[in-house]
Scaffold this motif. Sequence first.
Motif, PDB file in Angstrom:
ATOM      1  N   ARG A 456      40.484  30.984  42.127  1.00 41.85           N
ATOM      2  CA  ARG A 456      40.897  31.084  40.727  1.00 41.85           C
ATOM      3  C   ARG A 456      40.509  29.814  39.971  1.00 41.85           C
ATOM      4  O   ARG A 456      40.007  29.865  38.832  1.00 41.85           O
ATOM      5  CB  ARG A 456      42.410  31.288  40.622  1.00 41.85           C
ATOM      6  CG  ARG A 456      42.925  32.650  41.061  1.00 41.85           C
ATOM      7  CD  ARG A 456      44.448  32.698  40.955  1.00 41.85           C
ATOM      8  NE  ARG A 456      44.903  32.771  39.564  1.00 41.85           N
ATOM      9  CZ  ARG A 456      46.124  32.449  39.168  1.00 41.85           C
ATOM     10  NH1 ARG A 456      47.018  31.985  40.037  1.00 41.85           N
ATOM     11  NH2 ARG A 456      46.470  32.563  37.903  1.00 41.85           N
ATOM     12  N   GLN A 725      43.124  41.716  38.605  1.00 45.22           N
ATOM     13  CA  GLN A 725      41.895  41.002  38.294  1.00 45.22           C
ATOM     14  C   GLN A 725      41.714  40.720  36.813  1.00 45.22           C
ATOM     15  O   GLN A 725      40.892  39.882  36.431  1.00 45.22           O
ATOM     16  CB  GLN A 725      40.693  41.795  38.815  1.00 45.22           C
ATOM     17  CG  GLN A 725      40.715  41.990  40.315  1.00 45.22           C
ATOM     18  CD  GLN A 725      40.832  40.675  41.062  1.00 45.22           C
ATOM     19  OE1 GLN A 725      39.872  39.915  41.119  1.00 45.22           O
ATOM     20  NE2 GLN A 725      42.002  40.386  41.623  1.00 45.22           N
ATOM     21  N   ALA A 726      42.445  41.414  35.974  1.00 42.59           N
ATOM     22  CA  ALA A 726      42.345  41.192  34.531  1.00 42.59           C
ATOM     23  C   ALA A 726      43.552  41.821  33.850  1.00 42.59           C
ATOM     24  O   ALA A 726      44.142  42.778  34.379  1.00 42.59           O
ATOM     25  CB  ALA A 726      41.052  41.801  33.987  1.00 42.59           C
ATOM     26  N   GLN A 753      46.972  31.704  33.937  1.00 40.34           N
ATOM     27  CA  GLN A 753      45.871  30.855  33.487  1.00 40.34           C
ATOM     28  C   GLN A 753      45.942  30.671  31.972  1.00 40.34           C
ATOM     29  O   GLN A 753      46.692  31.345  31.282  1.00 40.34           O
ATOM     30  CB  GLN A 753      44.541  31.465  33.925  1.00 40.34           C
ATOM     31  CG  GLN A 753      44.385  31.453  35.429  1.00 40.34           C
ATOM     32  CD  GLN A 753      43.072  31.991  35.941  1.00 40.34           C
ATOM     33  OE1 GLN A 753      43.041  32.753  36.882  1.00 40.34           O
ATOM     34  NE2 GLN A 753      41.982  31.577  35.333  1.00 40.34           N
ATOM     35  N   SER A 815      47.456  37.017  33.436  1.00 39.22           N
ATOM     36  CA  SER A 815      46.914  36.617  34.735  1.00 39.22           C
ATOM     37  C   SER A 815      48.031  36.177  35.675  1.00 39.22           C
ATOM     38  O   SER A 815      49.181  36.003  35.275  1.00 39.22           O
ATOM     39  CB  SER A 815      45.917  35.484  34.539  1.00 39.22           C
ATOM     40  OG  SER A 815      46.557  34.374  33.930  1.00 39.22           O
TER      41      SER A 815
END
Length: 828
Positions: A456, A725-726, A753, A815
Amino acid sequence: MKPALPLPLRKAWILAIAALLASPAMARDEAVPLVHDTGQPGALLLAGEGHALPILTDPHDAEVVRRAAADLAQDIATVSGVKPVVRSGGPRGGNAVVIGTLGHNRAIDGLVARGRLSVSGLAGAWESFVIATVDRPWPGVDQALVIVGSDRRGTAYGAYELARAIGVSPWAWWADLPPRHRDALWLDAGLHRFGPPSVKYRGIFLNDEDWGLYPWAAQTYDPAYGNIGPRTYQRVFELMLRLKANTLWPAMHKTTRAFNADPANARLADSYGIVMGSSHAEAMLRNNVGEWKDDPARFNYATNRAGVRAYWDERARINAGYESLWTVGLRGLHDTGMVGAPTMAARQALLDQAIADQRAILDAHVPGGAARAGQIFVPYKEVLDIYRAGIHVPDNVTIVWPDDNFGYIRQFPSPAEAARSGGAGVYYHLSYLGYPLAYLWLYTTPPALVQEEMLRAYDAGARQLWMVNVGDIKPAEIGISHFLDLAWDVERWRGTSQHAYLAQWLGAAFGPQAGEAGADLLDAHFRLNMVRRPDHLEWPAHEEDRHLSSLTPAQVDARLGEMRRIAAHAEQVGQGLPADRRDAWFELVGFPLGAAAAANVRFFAAERFDEQVEVDPAAARSAEGAVAQAEADIAALTQRYNTGIAGGKWRGIMPAEPADSQWRIYRPRPVVTPAPLLRSSPQAFFQRVDSAPPARPDGLAPPREAAGWRWIDGIGPRGGALMAQAPGATMAFTLDRTAPGAAALDILPLFAQGDARSLHLAVALDDGPPQDIVVPRQVGDAAWVAGVLDNRLRLPLPFVLPAGHHRLRVVAQGSGIGVIALVDTSQP
């Protein structure tokens, strides 16, 4: 010697290799063996048949190149029984190994000038190297092996890569893995390119060394020095180069003499090409706990700016000529908060002033000044809040983002932060002393978690520095290898499961069969210890409840039974290995599994006594017998590690936790070993746990496949987690309930994030509307404490799950969403 290829084929081969080398995308598949026991057409015999090729270096090359060449010669001798001659200068006729740095080795530079060796893409590259055979490189020489680096470390890495290829583990000395004898060493013809690395600076931090590295060095390895000094650091530096690391934060506790207090340490580091730095708490390469001789109260930049600045200036003046990463910023004397600034605005202003002054010092002493000197800023603990409030970090200073000390990275660089000329990095922990509970004893951080978090970070642009706190090095050998393997070549390991990495690593050390067995055992070890590490076996007591942990008696029995089984299996596998591999197996597998099992028995048997002493005294006394047995087992395992293996080589390296009363607020309370008259045979207790059925999974696991999600084996207390993943990714649990009830979602305690300070997700039942769940993530609060100790966050669902067949949808709205399980919380 094998016959050379016919001339037309040789020319075609050289042209093909030159074309490949010119492509920056070309890299050797490291899974393909480089050295064989028998020769193929064009192969070069390095050693065998009673002789070994001489190893040549250039006197004008860096000292680390000569050191690496000498180590390679010794490695070849250890493997083949024949030691090569190492000499300085050019070829004198006959085949040879030539090791040198581009532009610093006349023989290699001559090959390049004559078109005999293509180095396209190597010149100017960072820490890259080529291993190539060259036919008829010089008059009277049929064939040569050339190891050429783009810089001094690249060259050294090339020599140690060849050592690894002939069968010498980077851990041969540190983990007692002697290489196997081979009658002949044949090197494949052709050219093999390595590098550049994925991450520019890759390093380890020796920390909390009071209980292992320091007493071992002072009393066993270097008693004449009586501390961690040049002899110990020489072993550390060689290990680092063999692992393709380049940066060290040295040991820094009060027990240890400050690294730079002995000038021999810095000179030695430079001779090995090691970039020296210092931790987040030690600005300007200063070890404050050992080097600040004034009144501690005067280490205050607000009231004694001149004194502290002069202290920093002295270090810059002395170390200016060495390759360093200078830590800029400001904290207290020993990993404590900044003093002298009572408000956030005052902290911002003081930190900005300190960084400006530190850069002025670099301008005054370091070649190229602050514009060229390597610098890092680590927003650790409270400094992250100051950074978020707003300070000026110069563009060429690397911002090194910390984890929360438990393996979960607190913040990732934004695109703008990653694009700065100084870039971004990560400071990560495999060992930690601090709040809420330390983990200094055993290696229990799953490689799967490390890989997920570091990927990441890498994908967010943190590629300038990866630094990992490794404590005393031992027993984190596999974890250190894994971290540095990722840092060297992220793409090689991306997608590799924890089990696959462990099987590959252990297979190289012990053979494929033992490697697979060891991977199975360590997989289970990491899964069990993500529920609670051996160092974290302490729960707050519930009122009027003697059952202190959060596990039911059945869960405890199943846990202890499984831990005892894998520890016994590890011992069995170790006993079946060749004699020269048993010590290493014990260090890497047998000890951590055995000690973890005994620590759990010690804690949970004591808990069982508290539960049963008034209702079943006989069972309670047997549990107390198990406590005493576990304490004896830990003592025996510790003594075996320190004095019973490797001829006593590791005496003092491995204390049992808690080892003493230092920092007691961060370490579990010792379990009292019962007096003999209060205990009976532990047989009944062990019969119960050893016959317990396997633990029933705590909740419903997520599906292994879902669009927009990725399953990660080995992470989470259930052995796997589903990672979004998103934002917008949706997964679903299929439910068949016999009765309505409350439920909760277990997720990994990750951080989001970007600028998000919370985790965001939504849940929906069947076709109903999604309901938002917002999880604030604040290091230090109660939820964070529970998260790092339990390695999960338990999120109650905002509705009751009805009876019948249903579908629960989970939507990642940001995230950092890693789903572990859906848990029924209806029952206590």
